[in-house]
Design an enzyme around this catalytic site. Structure first.
Site, mmCIF file in Angstrom:
data_model
loop_
_atom_site.group_PDB
_atom_site.id
_atom_site.type_symbol
_atom_site.label_atom_id
_atom_site.label_comp_id
_atom_site.label_asym_id
_atom_site.label_seq_id
_atom_site.Cartn_x
_atom_site.Cartn_y
_atom_site.Cartn_z
ATOM 1 N N GLU A 161 -0.122 -1.286 5.618
ATOM 2 C CA GLU A 161 0.867 -1.033 6.375
ATOM 3 C C GLU A 161 0.914 0.446 6.860
ATOM 4 O OE1 GLU A 161 5.071 0.453 7.674
ATOM 5 O OE2 GLU A 161 3.889 1.157 6.179
ATOM 6 N N ASP A 180 0.727 -1.214 -0.129
ATOM 7 C CA ASP A 180 -0.053 -0.016 -0.132
ATOM 8 C C ASP A 180 0.630 1.078 0.044
ATOM 9 O OD1 ASP A 180 0.702 -0.607 2.796
ATOM 10 O OD2 ASP A 180 -0.704 0.635 3.422
HETATM 11 N N1 LIG Z 1 0.462 1.869 12.101
HETATM 12 C C1 LIG Z 1 1.420 2.768 11.673
HETATM 13 C C2 LIG Z 1 2.028 2.832 10.563
HETATM 14 C C3 LIG Z 1 3.000 3.577 10.022
HETATM 15 C C4 LIG Z 1 3.870 3.392 9.111
HETATM 16 C C5 LIG Z 1 4.677 4.473 8.377
HETATM 17 N N2 LIG Z 1 6.073 3.772 8.007
HETATM 18 C C6 LIG Z 1 6.701 4.603 7.238
HETATM 19 O O1 LIG Z 1 6.612 5.597 6.412
HETATM 20 C C7 LIG Z 1 8.309 3.841 7.031
HETATM 21 C C8 LIG Z 1 9.027 4.658 6.138
HETATM 22 C C9 LIG Z 1 10.067 5.681 6.768
HETATM 23 O O2 LIG Z 1 10.751 5.377 7.577
HETATM 24 O O3 LIG Z 1 9.755 6.933 6.531
HETATM 25 C C10 LIG Z 1 4.816 5.575 9.265
HETATM 26 O O4 LIG Z 1 5.819 5.602 9.956
HETATM 27 O O5 LIG Z 1 4.116 6.393 9.195
HETATM 28 C C11 LIG Z 1 0.598 4.413 11.922
HETATM 29 O O6 LIG Z 1 -0.319 4.298 11.385
HETATM 30 O O7 LIG Z 1 1.264 5.248 12.542
#
Ligand SMILES: N[C@@H](CCC[C@H](NC(=O)CCC(=O)O)C(=O)O)C(=O)O
Length: 357
Positions: free
Chosen positions: A125, A71
């Site tokens: 994710e 996603d």
């Molecule tokens: N459940 C969490 C998922 C958030 C996932 C997202 N991850 C990334 O963007 C990884 C890449 C990066 O290092 O920038 C995040 O951190 O927002 C939520 O909803 O917060």
């Protein structure tokens, strides 16, 4: 749309980017990934919702998991993809369809790995933890995620990023009393009251805890604000949704306690949370991967499913071609040479004799 796993990795990345897959709408991409993987006789494929798992079963003494989410965050006028010089632009190029493309190329190319391999391509994710496809799999079919070491092909700009920060979302509510806006002194304006919440956020100084040698960078931000009843009513409620990013030396309980202290005097409701993961780079499998890749190491500031694998007892690192600072931006793009470099390094690692796991 068909994916050709034998095409050049840059072309494959563009093809994947051009199948939009905002969280909750991954089905067309998951279908294409499943179809491409089912055509590979050396892999056993399982579909669960919009999550696709493909595994070798060669009876090797070790198993490595390569995982990536399908996603993206919402589009921002940044599709279809376009190539400008050495860069591929478009939603998801860095986070994390270039990593997904590398994993798919490996799935097709590595037919006789020295370690058994599990590839996981999963949904949701980028949104609240409860919808994450890997979470569901961990709860319902944990055997599919079993392994000695995992690589999350998240954006790391070709470096290795250790662990990940935790994330917590809270609704901080300012309350007041409704009144006619022509006689505002009869009430109490909750939107004005929320100014005190915003003052706290403006005054926040990010801390940079060093955890097991890696420097994290915490953050406290309003991500939504809502309030208001009608154009002539003093509002009695205003909710500021705050996202706290915290270093992996803090537990969820620590994070919640910090937020309750910070917003003392307001009603605070936790709406979503996911704990972080310490770097774990001294684990022999992670140390061997770092040594073999020769890549520099730094901290992962976003949240990734490294945290989930760590919880499952599977040591894990983040390694992928996308540049993390471009994730979630309108100008999101990936350097094409970095994708090819990531593919080359992963092929070399998988061809090497199995290391400590
Ligand atoms: N459940 C969490 C998922 C958030 C996932 C997202 N991850 C990334 O963007 C990884 C890449 C990066 O290092 O920038 C995040 O951190 O927002 C939520 O909803 O917060």
């Amino acid at each position: 749309m068909r994916l050709d796993l034998f095409s050049d990795v840059a072309d494959l990345t563009a093809a994947i980017v051009d199948i939009p897959s905002v969280s909750g709408e991954e089905k067309p991409l998951a279908d294409a990934v499943e179809e491409a993987l089912r055509a590979l006789p050396h892999l056993a494929v399982v579909r669960d919702g919009d999550t696709v798992v493909a595994r070798t079963a060669l009876g090797r003494p070790e198993r490595v998991v390569l995982a990536g989410h399908l996603d993206t965050v919402p589009l921002n006028g940044n599709l279809p993809s376009r190539v400008v010089g050495d860069r591929l632009y478009g939603c998801g190029t860095t986070d994390m369809k270039s990593g997904v493309a590398v994993a798919l190329k490996l799935a097709a190319a590595v037919t006789e790995p020295t370690r058994d391999l599990t590839y996981v391509f999963y949904e949701c994710e980028e949104v609240e933890a409860g919808r994450n496809g890997l979470k569901r799999l961990a709860e319902t079919r944990p055997e599919l995620l079993a392994g000695d070491f995992a690589v999350l092909m998240e954006p790391t700009g070709g470096l290795i990023e250790g662990g990940c920060q935790g994330t917590m979302r809270v609704d901080v509510k300012a309350t007041g009393a409704r009144a006619h806006s022509a006689r505002a002194w009869m009430g109490s304006n909750a939107i004005h009251g929320a100014g005190a919440i915003l003052d706290v956020l403006r005054a926040y100084e990010p801390t940079r805890p060093v955890v097991d040698g890696l420097e994290y960078h915490e953050g406290l931000n309003a991500v939504f604000i809502s309030g208001g009843v009608a154009g002539n009513v003093v509002p009695d409620e205003c909710v500021v949704t705050v996202n706290y990013r915290f270093a992996p030396d803090k537990s969820l309980a620590d994070a919640e306690a910090y937020l309750r202290r910070t917003f003392d005097g307001f009603e605070v409701t936790v709406t979503d949370a996911a704990s972080g993961a310490r770097p774990g780079l001294t684990h022999p499998a992670a140390a061997a991967f770092v040594a073999e890749s020769g890549a520099e190491v730094r901290a992962k500031l976003g949240w990734t499913d490294v945290a989930r694998f760590t919880e499952l007892g599977v040591p894990a690192v983040n390694y992928g071609p996308g540049e993390p600072t471009l994730a979630h931006t309108k100008d999101e793009h990936v350097e094409l040479p970095l994708i090819a470099d990531c593919e080359r390094r992963m092929l070399a690692w998988l061809a090497a004799p199995a290391g400590p796991a």
